[in-house]
Design a protein around this motif. Structure first.
Motif, mmCIF file in Angstrom:
data_model
loop_
_atom_site.group_PDB
_atom_site.id
_atom_site.type_symbol
_atom_site.label_atom_id
_atom_site.label_comp_id
_atom_site.label_asym_id
_atom_site.label_seq_id
_atom_site.Cartn_x
_atom_site.Cartn_y
_atom_site.Cartn_z
ATOM 1 N N ALA A 133 0.812 -1.213 0.000
ATOM 2 C CA ALA A 133 0.000 0.000 0.000
ATOM 3 C C ALA A 133 0.848 1.267 0.000
ATOM 4 C CB ALA A 133 -0.941 0.004 1.203
ATOM 5 N N ARG A 134 1.975 1.236 0.713
ATOM 6 C CA ARG A 134 2.868 2.389 0.798
ATOM 7 C C ARG A 134 4.296 1.927 0.542
ATOM 8 N NH1 ARG A 134 0.757 7.433 1.020
ATOM 9 N NH2 ARG A 134 2.481 8.119 2.358
ATOM 10 N N PRO A 135 4.714 1.892 -0.722
ATOM 11 C CA PRO A 135 6.042 1.377 -1.057
ATOM 12 C C PRO A 135 7.176 2.034 -0.277
ATOM 13 C CG PRO A 135 4.727 1.622 -3.029
ATOM 14 C CD PRO A 135 3.932 2.233 -1.916
ATOM 15 N N GLY A 136 7.069 3.347 -0.047
ATOM 16 C CA GLY A 136 7.982 3.999 0.872
ATOM 17 C C GLY A 136 9.366 4.341 0.381
ATOM 18 N N GLY A 137 9.655 4.188 -0.891
ATOM 19 C CA GLY A 137 10.994 4.531 -1.383
ATOM 20 C C GLY A 137 10.916 5.049 -2.805
ATOM 21 N N ASN A 138 11.885 4.697 -3.609
ATOM 22 C CA ASN A 138 11.909 5.138 -5.010
ATOM 23 C C ASN A 138 11.473 4.035 -5.968
ATOM 24 O OD1 ASN A 138 14.360 3.717 -4.397
ATOM 25 N ND2 ASN A 138 15.243 4.437 -6.321
ATOM 26 N N THR A 140 8.311 1.175 -7.135
ATOM 27 C CA THR A 140 6.931 0.706 -7.099
ATOM 28 C C THR A 140 6.639 -0.056 -8.390
ATOM 29 O OG1 THR A 140 4.617 1.321 -6.679
ATOM 30 C CG2 THR A 140 5.862 2.737 -8.170
ATOM 31 N N GLY A 141 5.438 -0.609 -8.501
ATOM 32 C CA GLY A 141 5.108 -1.344 -9.719
ATOM 33 C C GLY A 141 4.033 -2.379 -9.513
ATOM 34 N N LEU A 142 4.235 -3.537 -10.132
ATOM 35 C CA LEU A 142 3.227 -4.593 -10.122
ATOM 36 C C LEU A 142 3.849 -5.904 -9.654
ATOM 37 C CD1 LEU A 142 2.965 -2.895 -13.124
ATOM 38 C CD2 LEU A 142 0.705 -3.888 -12.871
ATOM 39 N N SER A 143 3.092 -6.656 -8.860
ATOM 40 C CA SER A 143 3.541 -7.961 -8.383
ATOM 41 C C SER A 143 2.699 -9.038 -9.046
ATOM 42 C CB SER A 143 3.401 -8.049 -6.857
ATOM 43 O OG SER A 143 3.760 -9.328 -6.395
ATOM 44 N N SER A 144 3.337 -10.116 -9.484
ATOM 45 C CA SER A 144 2.614 -11.083 -10.311
ATOM 46 C C SER A 144 2.505 -12.498 -9.761
ATOM 47 C CB SER A 144 3.270 -11.164 -11.695
ATOM 48 O OG SER A 144 4.612 -11.612 -11.583
ATOM 49 N N LEU A 145 3.407 -12.908 -8.881
ATOM 50 C CA LEU A 145 3.434 -14.318 -8.484
ATOM 51 C C LEU A 145 3.181 -14.482 -6.996
ATOM 52 C CD1 LEU A 145 3.991 -17.239 -9.449
ATOM 53 C CD2 LEU A 145 6.370 -16.888 -8.828
ATOM 54 N N THR A 146 2.333 -15.456 -6.643
ATOM 55 C CA THR A 146 2.103 -15.796 -5.242
ATOM 56 C C THR A 146 2.283 -17.297 -5.062
ATOM 57 O OG1 THR A 146 -0.271 -16.176 -5.572
ATOM 58 C CG2 THR A 146 0.412 -13.934 -5.003
ATOM 59 N N PRO A 147 2.753 -17.741 -3.892
ATOM 60 C CA PRO A 147 2.910 -19.176 -3.653
ATOM 61 C C PRO A 147 1.607 -19.950 -3.836
ATOM 62 C CG PRO A 147 4.043 -17.904 -1.970
ATOM 63 C CD PRO A 147 3.236 -16.921 -2.768
ATOM 64 N N ARG A 277 0.302 -2.230 -18.266
ATOM 65 C CA ARG A 277 -0.108 -1.492 -17.066
ATOM 66 C C ARG A 277 1.066 -0.729 -16.457
ATOM 67 N NH1 ARG A 277 -3.920 0.704 -15.241
ATOM 68 N NH2 ARG A 277 -3.318 0.326 -13.077
ATOM 69 N N ALA A 278 2.273 -1.258 -16.607
ATOM 70 C CA ALA A 278 3.443 -0.587 -16.038
ATOM 71 C C ALA A 278 3.617 0.805 -16.630
ATOM 72 C CB ALA A 278 4.694 -1.430 -16.279
ATOM 73 N N ALA A 279 3.141 0.989 -17.845
ATOM 74 C CA ALA A 279 3.244 2.300 -18.491
ATOM 75 C C ALA A 279 2.466 3.360 -17.721
ATOM 76 C CB ALA A 279 2.749 2.214 -19.933
ATOM 77 N N THR A 280 1.380 2.961 -17.048
ATOM 78 C CA THR A 280 0.596 3.943 -16.287
ATOM 79 C C THR A 280 1.391 4.453 -15.092
ATOM 80 O OG1 THR A 280 -0.496 2.283 -14.869
ATOM 81 C CG2 THR A 280 -1.535 2.789 -16.975
ATOM 82 N N TYR A 281 2.226 3.589 -14.505
ATOM 83 C CA TYR A 281 3.079 4.024 -13.398
ATOM 84 C C TYR A 281 4.118 5.028 -13.891
ATOM 85 C CZ TYR A 281 1.337 0.577 -10.035
ATOM 86 O OH TYR A 281 0.549 -0.131 -9.162
ATOM 87 N N VAL A 282 4.712 4.725 -15.026
ATOM 88 C CA VAL A 282 5.704 5.635 -15.606
ATOM 89 C C VAL A 282 5.054 6.981 -15.906
ATOM 90 C CG1 VAL A 282 7.177 6.047 -17.616
ATOM 91 C CG2 VAL A 282 7.146 3.799 -16.525
ATOM 92 N N LYS A 290 5.192 10.448 -6.792
ATOM 93 C CA LYS A 290 6.353 9.795 -6.195
ATOM 94 C C LYS A 290 6.086 8.296 -6.066
ATOM 95 C CE LYS A 290 7.745 13.842 -3.510
ATOM 96 N NZ LYS A 290 8.019 14.376 -2.150
ATOM 97 N N PRO A 291 7.069 7.444 -6.403
ATOM 98 C CA PRO A 291 6.878 5.994 -6.258
ATOM 99 C C PRO A 291 6.418 5.595 -4.859
ATOM 100 C CG PRO A 291 8.906 6.452 -7.449
ATOM 101 C CD PRO A 291 8.407 7.783 -6.948
ATOM 102 N N ALA A 292 6.890 6.301 -3.852
ATOM 103 C CA ALA A 292 6.529 5.983 -2.470
ATOM 104 C C ALA A 292 5.033 6.067 -2.221
ATOM 105 C CB ALA A 292 7.261 6.923 -1.515
ATOM 106 N N ASP A 293 4.339 6.859 -3.049
ATOM 107 C CA ASP A 293 2.900 7.069 -2.856
ATOM 108 C C ASP A 293 2.039 6.260 -3.818
ATOM 109 O OD1 ASP A 293 3.535 8.957 -0.875
ATOM 110 O OD2 ASP A 293 3.690 10.565 -2.366
ATOM 111 N N LEU A 294 2.661 5.463 -4.681
ATOM 112 C CA LEU A 294 1.907 4.676 -5.666
ATOM 113 C C LEU A 294 1.845 3.220 -5.218
ATOM 114 C CD1 LEU A 294 3.403 6.099 -9.006
ATOM 115 C CD2 LEU A 294 1.213 6.688 -7.943
ATOM 116 N N PRO A 295 0.685 2.740 -4.754
ATOM 117 C CA PRO A 295 0.578 1.355 -4.265
ATOM 118 C C PRO A 295 0.956 0.328 -5.319
ATOM 119 C CG PRO A 295 -1.376 2.635 -3.692
ATOM 120 C CD PRO A 295 -0.583 3.470 -4.661
ATOM 121 N N VAL A 296 1.527 -0.770 -4.865
ATOM 122 C CA VAL A 296 1.868 -1.874 -5.758
ATOM 123 C C VAL A 296 0.577 -2.568 -6.190
ATOM 124 C CG1 VAL A 296 3.038 -4.111 -5.935
ATOM 125 C CG2 VAL A 296 4.126 -2.213 -4.699
#
Length: 331
Positions: A133-138, A140-147, A277-282, A290-296
């Motif tokens: 929710a709050r990446p907190g640094g420089n 951010t992006g998208l996560s794709s894999l879960t166990p 979708r990654a293009a929308t982050y860019v 700021k990346p810190a404010d863009l949720p994953v």
């Protein structure tokens, strides 16, 4: 006096030739520089193209308001830190880091330049962000894999190939963070046990290890195969599919690109959609976010794709109930 006025007029004229207008200077300032870091771009050019199409859909035109700097490792992960450092030295406005190793290399190279990733693991556990929710640094992006999703792949595989008692899990050590790696392998073992099957973990650190990996599978009498997708395996997907067919192993993958290459089945997100979708982050970052404010972001839709041609070649009859659940069937 007349000579002074004449000289002043000439100076203004010459200045107009060499000094851009305010409007021209403002237009030039709007050209943003995007660094694209890849492990093996020629192996999956459609993913880079999906990202570029996403930018075009948002109004970006290369050579007009954006400039792209490409750095590709040629399949050699050890080159990533140096390539990331090159992009940082070029002072690009944002780095598209793609998978986990790419994003980690970029993050190690800079703590200030914005980085956008498409992580194949848990970005928190892998050290990319502080929280989703709050990446907190420089970064951010998208996560794709879960166990859990890999466990679902095993469930679908045992339905397509009932009676299988041993499933080989092909994985690449170090492709994701240690925590994600451990959780995924543990999750696969637990899921297989619940399905009444045993897993055989077979590793391939690089392309040179793949043939031996399949030899190990057949020697251990594996009845099916599940591939934990990584950038290297995507690059080698046609070879993996061919070896699975040669060894008559029903196989499941987490990306449909493997099924398009002749694999039996896949269950997962669309990697091309994530790149788009990654293009929308860019875009948001270039506009001041700021990346810190863009949720994953995480994918909410997972597609089941089945290749009936491959099933027939393996002598499998896919249950009608499984075919009804499929989002796409290749006949």
């Amino acid at each position: 006096m007349r000579e002074l006025r004449c000289a002043f007029t000439i100076a203004l004229f010459l200045g107009g030739l060499f000094i851009p207008s305010a409007a021209e200077a403002q237009q030039a300032a709007k050209v943003a520089r995007i660094g694209i870091l890849t492990i093996n771009r020629p192996a999956a050019p459609h993913l880079t193209e999906a990202f570029l199409q996403g930018l075009r859909d948002l109004g970006y035109v290369e050579g007009r308001n954006i400039a792209i700097e490409y750095r590709d490792a040629g399949g050699k992960v050890e080159r990533l830190p140096a390539l990331a450092a090159e992009l940082v030295a070029l002072k690009v406005d944002v780095i598209m880091g793609g998978s986990t190793p790419l994003a980690l290399a970029a993050k190690q190279a800079t703590r200030t330049l914005p980085i956008v990733f498409i992580s194949s693991g848990d970005p928190v556990a892998d050290g990319l962000v502080t929280s989703l929710a709050r990446p907190g640094g420089n970064v951010t992006g998208l996560s794709s894999l879960t166990p859990e999703r890999f466990g679902k792949c095993l469930e679908l595989l045992t339905q397509a190939a009932p009676g299988v008692s041993r499933v080989a899990v092909l994985w690449q050590p170090g492709a994701v963070g240690e925590r994600t790696e451990k959780d995924t392998l543990t999750g696969a073992e637990v899921a297989a046990r619940a399905l009444g099957a045993r897993v055989q973990f077979v590793e391939a650190r690089g392309p040179a290890d793949i043939d031996k990996a399949f030899s190990d599978m057949t020697r251990a009498r594996a009845g099916a195969l599940a591939v934990w997708t990584t950038s290297m395996f995507v690059a080698e997907r046609r070879r993996l599919v061919a070896l699975a067919a040669k060894n008559r192993l029903p196989a499941v993958y987490t990306l449909r690109e493997f099924v398009d290459a002749g694999g039996l089945m896949s269950y997962g997100h669309s990697q091309a959609d994530l790149n788009r979708r990654a293009a929308t982050y860019v875009d948001k970052i270039l506009k001041g976010a700021k990346p810190a404010d863009l949720p994953v972001e995480q994918p909410t839709k997972f597609d089941l794709v089945i290749n009936l041609k491959t099933a027939k070649a393996l002598g499998l009859t896919i249950p009608p109930s499984l075919l009804l659940r499929a989002d796409r069937v290749i006949e």
